[in-house]
Design an enzyme around this catalytic site. Structure first.
Site, PDB file in Angstrom:
ATOM      1  N   SER A  52      41.911 -12.574  -8.462  1.00  0.00           N
ATOM      2  CA  SER A  52      41.415 -13.343  -9.611  1.00  0.00           C
ATOM      3  C   SER A  52      42.290 -14.582  -9.822  1.00  0.00           C
ATOM      4  O   SER A  52      41.889 -15.511 -10.521  1.00  0.00           O
ATOM      5  CB  SER A  52      41.407 -12.480 -10.883  1.00  0.00           C
ATOM      6  OG  SER A  52      42.662 -11.868 -11.077  1.00  0.00           O
ATOM      7  N   GLU A 122      38.697  -4.014  -1.786  1.00  0.00           N
ATOM      8  CA  GLU A 122      37.440  -3.655  -2.448  1.00  0.00           C
ATOM      9  C   GLU A 122      36.668  -2.729  -1.506  1.00  0.00           C
ATOM     10  O   GLU A 122      36.412  -3.067  -0.350  1.00  0.00           O
ATOM     11  CB  GLU A 122      36.664  -4.924  -2.805  1.00  0.00           C
ATOM     12  CG  GLU A 122      37.416  -5.725  -3.849  1.00  0.00           C
ATOM     13  CD  GLU A 122      36.667  -6.924  -4.395  1.00  0.00           C
ATOM     14  OE1 GLU A 122      35.478  -7.120  -4.079  1.00  0.00           O
ATOM     15  OE2 GLU A 122      37.288  -7.686  -5.169  1.00  0.00           O
ATOM     16  N   GLU A 189      35.332  -1.013 -11.757  1.00  0.00           N
ATOM     17  CA  GLU A 189      35.022  -2.216 -12.536  1.00  0.00           C
ATOM     18  C   GLU A 189      33.544  -2.286 -12.918  1.00  0.00           C
ATOM     19  O   GLU A 189      32.644  -2.009 -12.106  1.00  0.00           O
ATOM     20  CB  GLU A 189      35.392  -3.482 -11.725  1.00  0.00           C
ATOM     21  CG  GLU A 189      35.042  -4.762 -12.472  1.00  0.00           C
ATOM     22  CD  GLU A 189      35.682  -6.023 -11.889  1.00  0.00           C
ATOM     23  OE1 GLU A 189      36.467  -5.934 -10.926  1.00  0.00           O
ATOM     24  OE2 GLU A 189      35.385  -7.110 -12.435  1.00  0.00           O
TER      25      GLU A 189
END
Ligand code: KIV
Length: 274
Positions: A52, A122, A189
């Protein structure tokens, strides 16, 4: 000096995080710079140098453009001041999907060049094999299921996951495969509370929620969101400060003082000695 002040404070390890399943909630935040990591380290169990950083610090539209070099540079900065929390570094898009060997080589590079003890990936359908390969070779890996920001281009946007039965089953299957592959914990998430609870019950390692309710074993937020640095934040963020307002008030005052020649004053000026 007391024994307490003499004792070196050991950094929290990946197995210690795993052992906290269903225990005291695990406190995590993102960190990208040395001064911020120093402030957060005493309060957090885990600091994530998240990709991020590309959006939050570098102004990119998503995390797809983040490079290995960016992650290493920010990882080094965080590792210089974080002494107690486990520091985890995100593997950026393109650095682990191509082959297990490339993933291993890039993770080793991240760990050697930053000193961090863990990486995060991920966990799409093909990634558990990569996690297993890395864990078997000594790399602690954190997984990430549900909304996976690196898939934004195939998903067509940042959308909460698990709204259909198919998608729910897929998220649970990916979480189980990630944990079975040896991940020491996993980020969940952007999922509804019921799914977050099901995922948490389905895996033996801690779940760290972001936009995933209180049904997880820990929580993480993007630090700049919770400090109120942006004019918009998603529904799941609680703002603990208004740094945007503070900073813009401070900069406005500075600009007024410079224009009115009130800054610098005598107290901020060097004078030559007689
Ligand atoms: O990159 C990041 O900051 C993350 C968190 C949102 C978990 O992956």
């Amino acid at each position: 000096m007391s024994a307490q002040t003499q004792a070196a404070i050991a950094r929290i390890s990946a197995p210690e995080i795993t052992a906290r399943k269903s225990g005291e909630p695990i406190v995590c935040l993102t960190a990208y710079t040395a001064p911020m990591a120093a402030l957060m380290d005493p309060h957090c169990d885990l600091l994530l140098v998240g990709d991020s950083v590309g959006m939050v610090v570098h102004g990119l539209p998503n995390t797809v453009g983040v490079t290995l070099e960016m992650m290493i540079l920010h990882g080094q900065a965080v590792m210089r001041t974080a002494k107690r929390a486990l520091v985890v570094i995100d593997m950026p898009f393109g650095s682990y999907e191509g082959s297990v060997q490339a993933a291993y080589d890039n993770a080793v590079r991240i760990m050697k060049e930053t000193g961090a003890q863990a990486v995060k990936v991920e966990s799409g359908p093909t990634v558990p094999d990569t996690i297993a390969y890395m864990v078997r070779r000594g790399i602690p890996v954190m997984g990430h299921v549900g909304l996976r920001p690196q898939s934004v281009l195939v998903d067509g946007g940042f959308r909460a996951k698990g709204r259909t039965e198919d998608e729910r089953e897929r998220v649970i299957a990916e979480a189980k495969a990630t944990a079975d592959a040896g991940a020491f914990c996993l980020v969940v998430e952007g999922v509804a509370e019921a799914l977050a609870r099901d995922v948490t019950a389905a895996v033996s390692v801690p779940t760290i929620g972001i936009g995933a309710s209180s049904g997880c074993d820990g929580q993480i937020l993007v630090t700049d969101d919770m400090l109120g640095l942006f004019d918009w934040t998603p529904k799941f963020v609680r703002r603990y400060a208004d740094l945007r307002g503070e900073i813009s008030r401070a900069v406005e005052s500075y600009a007024q003082d410079v224009r009115a020649r009130r800054f610098p004053g005598k107290e901020e000026t060097y004078f030559s000695k007689p």
